[in-house]
Design a protein around this motif. Structure first.
Motif, PDB file in Angstrom:
ATOM      1  N   GLU A 195      42.153  53.484  44.391  1.00 48.27           N
ATOM      2  CA  GLU A 195      41.705  53.695  43.014  1.00 48.27           C
ATOM      3  C   GLU A 195      41.120  52.431  42.398  1.00 48.27           C
ATOM      4  O   GLU A 195      40.397  52.501  41.401  1.00 48.27           O
ATOM      5  CB  GLU A 195      42.870  54.194  42.155  1.00 48.27           C
ATOM      6  N   ASN A 196      41.438  51.281  42.967  1.00 54.71           N
ATOM      7  CA  ASN A 196      40.926  50.021  42.420  1.00 54.71           C
ATOM      8  C   ASN A 196      39.560  49.653  42.978  1.00 54.71           C
ATOM      9  O   ASN A 196      38.969  48.652  42.565  1.00 54.71           O
ATOM     10  CB  ASN A 196      41.907  48.884  42.725  1.00 54.71           C
ATOM     11  N   LEU A 197      39.060  50.436  43.933  1.00 57.03           N
ATOM     12  CA  LEU A 197      37.789  50.125  44.577  1.00 57.03           C
ATOM     13  C   LEU A 197      36.631  50.707  43.767  1.00 57.03           C
ATOM     14  O   LEU A 197      36.539  51.923  43.595  1.00 57.03           O
ATOM     15  CB  LEU A 197      37.772  50.701  45.996  1.00 57.03           C
ATOM     16  N   PRO A 198      35.738  49.863  43.248  1.00 55.84           N
ATOM     17  CA  PRO A 198      34.605  50.353  42.453  1.00 55.84           C
ATOM     18  C   PRO A 198      33.489  50.895  43.361  1.00 55.84           C
ATOM     19  O   PRO A 198      32.828  50.127  44.059  1.00 55.84           O
ATOM     20  CB  PRO A 198      34.141  49.099  41.691  1.00 55.84           C
ATOM     21  N   VAL A 212      31.887  52.103  35.779  1.00 55.38           N
ATOM     22  CA  VAL A 212      32.767  51.866  36.925  1.00 55.38           C
ATOM     23  C   VAL A 212      33.066  50.379  37.068  1.00 55.38           C
ATOM     24  O   VAL A 212      34.210  49.967  37.287  1.00 55.38           O
ATOM     25  CB  VAL A 212      32.115  52.410  38.216  1.00 55.38           C
ATOM     26  N   ILE A 213      32.024  49.550  36.944  1.00 50.72           N
ATOM     27  CA  ILE A 213      32.199  48.106  37.081  1.00 50.72           C
ATOM     28  C   ILE A 213      33.171  47.579  36.035  1.00 50.72           C
ATOM     29  O   ILE A 213      34.086  46.802  36.334  1.00 50.72           O
ATOM     30  CB  ILE A 213      30.841  47.385  36.967  1.00 50.72           C
ATOM     31  N   THR A 214      32.984  48.022  34.790  1.00 54.13           N
ATOM     32  CA  THR A 214      33.854  47.572  33.702  1.00 54.13           C
ATOM     33  C   THR A 214      35.283  48.037  33.901  1.00 54.13           C
ATOM     34  O   THR A 214      36.240  47.298  33.652  1.00 54.13           O
ATOM     35  CB  THR A 214      33.321  48.089  32.354  1.00 54.13           C
ATOM     36  N   GLY A 215      35.451  49.264  34.384  1.00 51.79           N
ATOM     37  CA  GLY A 215      36.789  49.820  34.558  1.00 51.79           C
ATOM     38  C   GLY A 215      37.590  49.183  35.676  1.00 51.79           C
ATOM     39  O   GLY A 215      38.817  49.096  35.595  1.00 51.79           O
ATOM     40  N   ALA A 221      29.950  46.785  41.990  1.00 51.43           N
ATOM     41  CA  ALA A 221      30.263  48.130  42.469  1.00 51.43           C
ATOM     42  C   ALA A 221      29.621  48.329  43.841  1.00 51.43           C
ATOM     43  O   ALA A 221      28.503  47.862  44.090  1.00 51.43           O
ATOM     44  CB  ALA A 221      29.755  49.190  41.497  1.00 51.43           C
ATOM     45  N   CYS A 222      30.342  49.000  44.724  1.00 47.84           N
ATOM     46  CA  CYS A 222      29.804  49.362  46.038  1.00 47.84           C
ATOM     47  C   CYS A 222      28.961  50.625  45.863  1.00 47.84           C
ATOM     48  O   CYS A 222      29.385  51.582  45.206  1.00 47.84           O
ATOM     49  CB  CYS A 222      30.927  49.654  47.023  1.00 47.84           C
ATOM     50  N   VAL A 223      27.798  50.629  46.455  1.00 49.45           N
ATOM     51  CA  VAL A 223      26.922  51.793  46.391  1.00 49.45           C
ATOM     52  C   VAL A 223      26.933  52.472  47.760  1.00 49.45           C
ATOM     53  O   VAL A 223      26.708  51.814  48.786  1.00 49.45           O
ATOM     54  CB  VAL A 223      25.485  51.403  46.003  1.00 49.45           C
ATOM     55  N   VAL A 224      27.209  53.787  47.782  1.00 55.76           N
ATOM     56  CA  VAL A 224      27.304  54.522  49.051  1.00 55.76           C
ATOM     57  C   VAL A 224      26.345  55.706  49.041  1.00 55.76           C
ATOM     58  O   VAL A 224      25.929  56.191  47.985  1.00 55.76           O
ATOM     59  CB  VAL A 224      28.741  55.015  49.303  1.00 55.76           C
ATOM     60  N   ASP A 225      26.013  56.182  50.252  1.00 57.53           N
ATOM     61  CA  ASP A 225      25.162  57.367  50.358  1.00 57.53           C
ATOM     62  C   ASP A 225      26.041  58.615  50.381  1.00 57.53           C
ATOM     63  O   ASP A 225      27.264  58.540  50.185  1.00 57.53           O
ATOM     64  CB  ASP A 225      24.261  57.282  51.586  1.00 57.53           C
ATOM     65  N   SER A 226      25.436  59.753  50.647  1.00 57.92           N
ATOM     66  CA  SER A 226      26.166  61.018  50.605  1.00 57.92           C
ATOM     67  C   SER A 226      27.275  61.113  51.648  1.00 57.92           C
ATOM     68  O   SER A 226      28.223  61.891  51.504  1.00 57.92           O
ATOM     69  CB  SER A 226      25.181  62.183  50.791  1.00 57.92           C
ATOM     70  N   SER A 227      27.174  60.314  52.705  1.00 59.50           N
ATOM     71  CA  SER A 227      28.208  60.325  53.750  1.00 59.50           C
ATOM     72  C   SER A 227      29.279  59.264  53.522  1.00 59.50           C
ATOM     73  O   SER A 227      30.207  59.127  54.325  1.00 59.50           O
ATOM     74  CB  SER A 227      27.553  60.111  55.124  1.00 59.50           C
ATOM     75  N   GLY A 228      29.156  58.536  52.433  1.00 63.54           N
ATOM     76  CA  GLY A 228      30.148  57.503  52.123  1.00 63.54           C
ATOM     77  C   GLY A 228      29.869  56.161  52.753  1.00 63.54           C
ATOM     78  O   GLY A 228      30.674  55.227  52.619  1.00 63.54           O
ATOM     79  N   PRO A 295      32.939  51.318  52.736  1.00 63.50           N
ATOM     80  CA  PRO A 295      33.709  50.301  52.003  1.00 63.50           C
ATOM     81  C   PRO A 295      35.199  50.642  52.000  1.00 63.50           C
ATOM     82  O   PRO A 295      35.587  51.744  51.613  1.00 63.50           O
ATOM     83  CB  PRO A 295      33.111  50.334  50.595  1.00 63.50           C
ATOM     84  N   ALA A 296      36.005  49.709  52.494  1.00 67.53           N
ATOM     85  CA  ALA A 296      37.460  49.911  52.534  1.00 67.53           C
ATOM     86  C   ALA A 296      38.164  49.116  51.438  1.00 67.53           C
ATOM     87  O   ALA A 296      39.306  49.403  51.087  1.00 67.53           O
ATOM     88  CB  ALA A 296      38.003  49.488  53.890  1.00 67.53           C
ATOM     89  N   GLY A 297      37.486  48.129  50.915  1.00 66.39           N
ATOM     90  CA  GLY A 297      38.092  47.307  49.884  1.00 66.39           C
ATOM     91  C   GLY A 297      37.090  46.314  49.345  1.00 66.39           C
ATOM     92  O   GLY A 297      35.962  46.197  49.840  1.00 66.39           O
ATOM     93  N   ILE A 298      37.488  45.591  48.333  1.00 65.25           N
ATOM     94  CA  ILE A 298      36.643  44.564  47.732  1.00 65.25           C
ATOM     95  C   ILE A 298      37.533  43.386  47.350  1.00 65.25           C
ATOM     96  O   ILE A 298      38.676  43.565  46.904  1.00 65.25           O
ATOM     97  CB  ILE A 298      35.890  45.123  46.495  1.00 65.25           C
ATOM     98  N   VAL A 299      37.057  42.184  47.575  1.00 62.23           N
ATOM     99  CA  VAL A 299      37.850  41.003  47.284  1.00 62.23           C
ATOM    100  C   VAL A 299      37.034  40.045  46.440  1.00 62.23           C
ATOM    101  O   VAL A 299      35.850  39.813  46.702  1.00 62.23           O
ATOM    102  CB  VAL A 299      38.334  40.324  48.587  1.00 62.23           C
ATOM    103  N   HIS A 300      37.669  39.511  45.403  1.00 58.64           N
ATOM    104  CA  HIS A 300      37.024  38.574  44.481  1.00 58.64           C
ATOM    105  C   HIS A 300      37.612  37.192  44.692  1.00 58.64           C
ATOM    106  O   HIS A 300      38.790  37.036  45.069  1.00 58.64           O
ATOM    107  CB  HIS A 300      37.235  39.032  43.035  1.00 58.64           C
ATOM    108  N   ILE A 301      36.843  36.173  44.454  1.00 62.03           N
ATOM    109  CA  ILE A 301      37.292  34.799  44.627  1.00 62.03           C
ATOM    110  C   ILE A 301      38.520  34.502  43.787  1.00 62.03           C
ATOM    111  O   ILE A 301      39.398  33.715  44.177  1.00 62.03           O
ATOM    112  CB  ILE A 301      36.146  33.794  44.295  1.00 62.03           C
ATOM    113  N   HIS A 302      38.639  35.151  42.628  1.00 58.93           N
ATOM    114  CA  HIS A 302      39.798  34.925  41.764  1.00 58.93           C
ATOM    115  C   HIS A 302      41.086  35.382  42.442  1.00 58.93           C
ATOM    116  O   HIS A 302      42.143  34.753  42.277  1.00 58.93           O
ATOM    117  CB  HIS A 302      39.616  35.660  40.434  1.00 58.93           C
TER     118      HIS A 302
END
Length: 310
Positions: A195-198, A212-215, A221-228, A295-302
């Motif tokens: 749920e935390n993955l934008p 989505v980015i703000t939330g 935000a990761c952008v995906v096609d119709s197949s994910g 996309p399985a996850g996202i990591v920020h420098i913070h």
């Protein structure tokens, strides 16, 4: 300082095959390395023991004065005694030699006197003789203890090579420190997922993506096609550049026309320290962890800073 350095350099020329023999004996030891010392050499012995243990060789320090009051019960036949003594003749040190012989434990000496009782009773003798202590009175142990420490470190390093110890193995002995975190923490341990993955799909507008980015709070935000499958990334920086170009029309732009295609990604199984290196090299603050093209996850420098990795 220069006196101690000179004694170390001189000793390097005198190192014999005994160092190699000692390293092999410690490597082959099925028990523990019992480092024995007294006084200033005892302080050095504690450090040598700690270094050996940190590099995967079971070891403990045995104070020569306490040993004869019950602590000798810790010594077993499969152990090796590593005695550190400049004179090799201290009564507390000499008193322990018969016990090690009776027990059957091996005996290695680091000593400054090759004609001492310790040297005469040891299986292997490492020469730690110095001519100048560096003390104006030539009484306080300075050069001798420094050389003992250097020889102990060299011995530990040689055993490490024999063991074929890897950085990952070293990290297992230091899980609580900064070094352990850097060598053990993986991207999957710190990345946002579920749920935390934008994530947004192609076809949505930039305005929709902003919600989505703000939330999610990753600034991207990761952008995906119709197949994910991942097709791009849209970041705060992409938005600023789009607004400079299109003004208010930026918000109605389709996300695939504004995103960065082929973004830099990383495996969830990669070390988090590698993620830091990628971010520094690419001058970015966020990375998408991809598994099977999705996309399985996202990591920020913070997050990496918070985890003590960066």
């Amino acid at each position: 300082m220069m006196t101690e350095a000179h004694e170390i350099l001189k000793s390097a020329d005198n190192i014999s095959v005994e160092m190699v023999r000692a390293a092999r004996e410690i490597y082959s030891c099925t028990g523990r390395v019992v480092v024995v010392g007294l006084g200033k050499s005892g302080h050095v012995g504690r450090k040598i023991s700690a270094t050996l243990a940190s590099l995967g060789t079971p070891s403990f320090f045995l104070h020569a004065a306490e040993a004869s009051h019950g602590d000798l019960g810790m010594v077993r036949r499969e152990d090796i005694g590593l005695f550190v003594s400049n004179s090799g003749a201290s009564s507390e040190i000499v008193a322990l030699l018969p016990h090690f012989r009776r027990t059957g434990a091996g005996l290695i000496a680091i000593t400054g006197s090759l004609v001492s009782p310790l040297a005469e009773n040891a299986d292997i003798v490492i020469n730690a003789h110095v001519n100048d202590e560096g003390d104006p009175l030539q009484l306080a142990p300075m050069s001798s203890t420094t050389l003992e420490l250097v020889l102990g470190d060299a011995l530990a390093a040689m055993v490490t090579i024999l063991r074929g110890l890897r950085r990952e193995d070293f990290a297992l002995f230091h899980p609580g420190g900064t070094l352990g975190r850097k060598l053990l923490t993986r991207v999957r341990d710190v990345m946002g997922r579920g749920e935390n993955l934008p994530v947004v799909c192609e076809g949505v507008t930039v305005k929709d993506a902003l919600f989505v980015i703000t939330g999610k709070g990753y600034g991207a935000a990761c952008v995906v096609d119709s197949s994910g499958k991942l097709t791009g990334i849209f970041t705060d920086g992409d938005l600023r550049r789009l607004m400079e170009k299109c003004g208010n029309d930026a918000f109605t732009t389709r996300i695939e026309d504004a995103m960065t295609r082929s973004p830099r990604t990383i495996s969830p199984e990669a070390l988090a320290a590698e993620a830091v290196r990628v971010m520094e090299r690419e001058e970015i603050s966020v990375l998408i962890a991809v598994d099977g093209g999705k996309p399985a996850g996202i990591v920020h420098i913070h997050e990496l800073l918070k985890a003590g990795i960066a």
